[in-house]
Every structure is written in C-alpha cells, then in structure tokens.
Motif scaffolding. Structure first.
Motif, PDB file in Angstrom:
ATOM      1  N   THR A   1       1.746  26.938   1.908  1.00  0.00           N
ATOM      2  CA  THR A   1       2.877  27.868   1.744  1.00  0.00           C
ATOM      3  C   THR A   1       2.497  28.999   0.793  1.00  0.00           C
ATOM      4  O   THR A   1       2.742  30.175   1.069  1.00  0.00           O
ATOM      5  CB  THR A   1       4.114  27.113   1.183  1.00  0.00           C
ATOM      6  N   TYR A   2       1.881  28.631  -0.329  1.00  0.00           N
ATOM      7  CA  TYR A   2       1.498  29.648  -1.321  1.00  0.00           C
ATOM      8  C   TYR A   2       0.381  30.550  -0.795  1.00  0.00           C
ATOM      9  O   TYR A   2       0.390  31.764  -1.027  1.00  0.00           O
ATOM     10  CB  TYR A   2       1.067  28.990  -2.639  1.00  0.00           C
TER      11      TYR A   2
ATOM     12  N   LEU B   1       8.171  33.254  -0.224  1.00  0.00           N
ATOM     13  CA  LEU B   1       8.552  31.850  -0.440  1.00  0.00           C
ATOM     14  C   LEU B   1       9.976  31.597   0.060  1.00  0.00           C
ATOM     15  O   LEU B   1      10.318  30.495   0.489  1.00  0.00           O
ATOM     16  CB  LEU B   1       8.448  31.480  -1.925  1.00  0.00           C
TER      17      LEU B   1
ATOM     18  N   VAL C   1      10.428  30.350   3.678  1.00  0.00           N
ATOM     19  CA  VAL C   1      10.024  28.987   4.051  1.00  0.00           C
ATOM     20  C   VAL C   1      11.266  28.202   4.469  1.00  0.00           C
ATOM     21  O   VAL C   1      12.131  27.892   3.650  1.00  0.00           O
ATOM     22  CB  VAL C   1       9.322  28.275   2.862  1.00  0.00           C
TER      23      VAL C   1
ATOM     24  N   ILE D   1      10.532  25.068  -4.573  1.00  0.00           N
ATOM     25  CA  ILE D   1       9.078  25.342  -4.659  1.00  0.00           C
ATOM     26  C   ILE D   1       8.741  26.299  -5.806  1.00  0.00           C
ATOM     27  O   ILE D   1       7.681  26.227  -6.409  1.00  0.00           O
ATOM     28  CB  ILE D   1       8.550  25.885  -3.301  1.00  0.00           C
ATOM     29  N   GLU D   2       9.683  27.217  -6.148  1.00  0.00           N
ATOM     30  CA  GLU D   2       9.398  28.214  -7.188  1.00  0.00           C
ATOM     31  C   GLU D   2       9.361  27.607  -8.593  1.00  0.00           C
ATOM     32  O   GLU D   2       8.843  28.206  -9.519  1.00  0.00           O
ATOM     33  CB  GLU D   2      10.426  29.351  -7.139  1.00  0.00           C
TER      34      GLU D   2
ATOM     35  N   ALA E   1       1.924  33.067   1.315  1.00  0.00           N
ATOM     36  CA  ALA E   1       2.713  34.022   0.529  1.00  0.00           C
ATOM     37  C   ALA E   1       1.819  35.031  -0.184  1.00  0.00           C
ATOM     38  O   ALA E   1       2.194  36.192  -0.377  1.00  0.00           O
ATOM     39  CB  ALA E   1       3.570  33.269  -0.487  1.00  0.00           C
TER      40      ALA E   1
END
Length: 512
Positions: free
Chosen positions: A463-464, A428, A431, A441-442, A467
């Motif tokens: 994105t996830y 992450l 990114v 995002i976290e 990851a």
C-alpha cells in the motif's frame, strides 16, 4: 572589466579564520539539525501531550517563522554589521530551545518552536553572509561546500540522533542539548569575530519586512491547508491564498519606494539571480523537503527499523559528501558553477524516476544505490545558488541576496513537505480494503508494523509503495524544472581575488 586591489578579508590570520569557521558551522548544525531531529521523536511527544491533529505543527511552526525572518536578517546584517545580528539570532534560538525543553503542553511547544525559528532563520542567513566577508569568491566555493555538507549532514543524522536521544534521555533532551552549544558559540563569536561597522545610516524597511513575512506565511499555510482545514481547496485556504496575493502585490509597491528595501527589486533584473532562485526553490523541495518522507518510505516499504533505516541515510550523506567536496574544489579552481547545477539536477531526476519504480520486494542494495545517487546530486549543486547570487549582487546587497536564496530554499522545502503529505494522504485514503490487524494505516508506527503477521505486513508495504510512486514522480518533475533553469544560466566565471567586475562582498564597506 574593472581591475581593483585584492579584497581585504575581515580576518587575515588563517588559523583564526578556521576557528571562526568552526564556530559558524557549529551554529549552523544546531539550527538545521533542529528541523530534522524532531521527526523521529514526534510519536513520543504526541504520546505524552496528545493532540495528534497538531502533530504537523511542531515541524511547520519552526519552518514558518524561520522562512518569515530570513530576508530581514540578511538586510539587518547589511545595515548594522553581521556580528551583533548573528549573536542576537543565536541568543533567540537558545532561549527558544530552553522553552521547548521545558514545554508543559502541545501549545507551549508549538509557540516555543516559533521562537526557535525566529533565531534559526537569522543563524542560517548570517552564516552565509559572514562567509562572504571572510573568504574571497574562489576560496568561498570550497568553504561553502563545507557549509552545505553540515546542512545536509544534519538532515541525515537528525532522524537517527532524534530517535536515539529520545530513547535514552527522553524527547526533551533533543532541545536542551542546544543550550550549552549556543553559549559556547556565542562566547567564541564575541571574542573572535571582528565587528565591521557599515558606512550606512540604518533605515529599516519595516513595512517591507512585515509584508514579506505575511506573504511567506500565507504560502506555507496554503500548502498545509489539507492538514489544517481538512481539504486542499476550502474557504479558509482560498482566503489565505487571496490574502497572500494581496500581501505580495503590496510588497512590490512598497519595495519600489523604500530607500533600503528588504530585497532590492533591481536584483531581479539580473536573470542569473532569478534563475538561481528557481534552482534554490527546487533544490530545497527535493533535498530538505524529502528527508522525512524518505525515512517514512524506508520504514514502511522495506520493514526496516528506525535505526536500520537511519543507516541507509549514511549512503545518502556519503554521496552528498563526495558531490559537495569535489564540486567545491573544482569550482574553486575553475570558477565555473553552471555545469554542477546541470549535473546535480540530472542525477536527482534520474534517482526519483528510479525510486518511483521501487516496490515492497526491491533489494535493499538497489535502494541504497539510488539514495547514494540522489545524495551525489544534492551535493554537486548545494552551494551553487549562494555563490552565484553573492557574485551577481552588488556588494551593498550581499546580505539581502543571501537571505533571498536561503529563504527560497526553505520555502521550497516547506511547500514540498505539504505537497508530499497531501499526495500520501490522498493515496492512502483511496485504499478500500481493510488490512487485518490495522485499524488506521496512517497511525501505524514501525513497532506496531513489526508486530503484525507476515501477510498484513506485506499488504501495508504494498500500500505504501503504491502511495509513494506518485510522490517520487512529482519530485522528478520538480528536479526537471530546476534542470531547465540550470540550462538557462549564463556561463559565468567567478573572479579571483583582485580581479573583479564589481566590488567584492568582502569589501562591501571599503568599496562604499
């Protein structure tokens, strides 16, 4: 092969044995549920107390103390008899739960979780050791499959139950609910479980216990160093690794000279014991260590709500139930456990290889099918390491051997949780593009994600998914290491009651 009389079980009345088994399972459900139930309530707890940087410690503190004391409890049961050792563990756990429920700050909660873990570790080891006293090896395979079911059901139900109870009664209820359960189980065991006094003069290996606890603590802290010290390789983490290695080497020297070692080193001379420990570590990493990350994966990649994602865990549990019960019955009939270890790790390796290919638009039905395959994989060999080492260890060391397997399983889980966390954080962190409406995002909760515009939500999901791909490949590699160990196992056949190569665990004291 030495022929001897059928083992005298601790309890002969079948009905009483079943009631006792029910109390044992309730205690186990309570201890294992507490690791998983917290996962969905964590954002609420952080919302009340703040200190997001200590978020990981609510789970790690419990796993840490749980792992540190497991071998000690196994040995204490061998030396003092299992009944009072188990009741003490339940008492410590119940007091820890009360303090958790009444916590006034993040630090109090973390300290109370350590206390809870000190009891939880004893509950888990003592249950498997008491099972060895109650049932002969073939019958034990069937009952151990029920124990494994409870272990994994708590993992699957935990996140759903935690979220629901937090919403309805507040997060404190998830700890306070243990108090009445703890008292009921304590009362049941006090009246129904006979006390069998071992014919051994207790000599506790305090130095060995302390060194083993410090070694396991160092391992968990070292794997958590990216969370604790900001980087996986930092002066602090290197210091912890060096300290852990020194403790481990010193522990081996101490155990060689101890008259009653915590983990007798001669157990490692038996290749079956060593290989089953490897399988247990890898099993813990892909089963227990993966639960929270699967929940996160489902909520971020598929956009499902916490409760809907929780429903997909029913498929995982369904697969687990099928795998565990069928394996328990077949092992009970044939006495062979090696084929199940091989089949189990093959299923899990295939499931993770498929999961690594899942992207944001993958149909939910496909994800559900893969989760079910993973569940079947976990279920097939859930009880194999415990049954295998209890059969391979001499009767006097059954508790210590059981403690070692349970420790290796939880150790594998806690190390894997840290490794998975580091993979997700680093992926992450790569990114570069900022997603509209997402500051960090976290720190995105499922509710915040649901409120985002469609384009932003899709970007977060992609994105996830990217990851999680390396994370699932890592899990696949872990399953393959376990598979290699399973293939190397000797094709052992469990003895029936009365035909055995060595004294049965159930008659440990009688044999001596």
């Amino acid at each position: 092969m030495d022929m001897q009389l059928a083992p005298a079980p601790l309890v002969t009345d079948p009905r009483r044995r079943l009631i006792l088994f029910f109390f044992l399972m309730t205690a186990m459900f309570m201890a294992t549920l507490d690791n998983q139930i917290v996962s969905t309530a964590l954002p609420t707890i952080v919302g009340e107390f703040g200190h997001l940087e200590r978020f990981g410690w609510i789970g790690s503190a419990y796993l840490l103390s749980l792992s540190a004391v497991m071998p000690l409890y196994g040995k204490l049961g061998d030396l003092f008899g299992r009944k009072y050792v188990m009741m003490t563990a339940i008492m410590i756990f119940t007091v820890g739960s009360t303090v958790c429920g009444l916590a006034v700050s993040m630090n109090t909660l973390i300290a109370a979780r350590v206390l809870q873990g000190l009891g939880g570790g004893g509950i888990m080891v003592s249950i498997f050791a008491v099972n060895a006293d109650l049932f002969e090896p073939r019958e034990r395979a069937r009952y151990q499959s029920y124990s494994s079911l409870v272990l994994m059901a708590s993992g699957a139900i935990g996140p759903v139950l935690g979220g629901t109870m937090s919403d309805l009664f507040g997060w404190r209820s998830i700890f306070l609910v243990n108090v009445p359960i703890g008292f009921i189980v304590l009362t049941g065991l006090a009246f129904m479980l006979p006390y069998r006094k071992p014919h051994r003069r207790p000599k506790i290996d305090y130095a060995g216990a302390l060194l083993l606890a410090m070694t396991t603590t160092s391992i968990v802290l070292a794997t958590d160093s990216s969370e604790l010290f900001g980087a996986l390789i930092s002066p602090e983490s290197i210091g912890i690794v060096v300290f852990g290695v020194v403790c481990a080497v010193t522990w081996v020297f101490v155990e060689r000279r101890a008259s009653e070692p915590i983990v007798p080193l001669q157990l490692f001379r038996n290749s079956t014991f060593s290989l089953l420990l490897v399988i247990s570590i890898m099993g813990g990493a892909i089963a227990i260590g993966m639960v929270n990350y699967l929940a996160l994966f489902l909520q971020t990649t598929t956009g499902l709500s916490p409760s809907a994602a929780g429903l997909l865990f029913i498929l995982l549990t369904g697969g687990l139930v099928c795998g565990s019960l069928s394996a328990g019955r077949i092992i009970s009939k044939t006495g062979r456990y090696k084929p199940f270890a091989i089949a189990s790790l093959t299923c899990s390796a295939i499931a993770f290889a498929l999961m690594s290919q899942i992207h944001a638009g993958t149909p939910i039905a496909f994800i559900g099918a893969v989760m079910m395959l993973h569940g079947i994989g976990i279920g097939l060999a859930q009880q194999v390491p415990v049954i295998g080492v209890q059969n391979a260890a001499p009767a006097r060391d059954v508790g210590a051997a059981t403690g070692s397997v349970t420790l290796s399983r939880m150790g594998g889980a806690s190390i894997a949780i840290s490794i998975y966390g580091a993979i997700i954080a680093s992926e992450l962190g790569k990114v570069g593009v900022s997603i509209p409406g997402v500051a960090d995002i976290e720190q995105l909760t499922p509710k915040m994600m649901a409120a985002l515009p469609e384009a932003s939500r899709q970007a977060v999901a992609d994105t996830y998914a990217a990851a999680f791909s390396p994370l699932f490949m890592t899990s696949c590699a872990i399953a393959l290491i376990g598979l290699a160990a399973a293939i190397m196992l000797k094709p052992v056949q469990l003895p029936r009651a009365g035909e055995t190569t060595k004294p049965q665990p159930a008659t440990a004291e009688a044999a001596e």
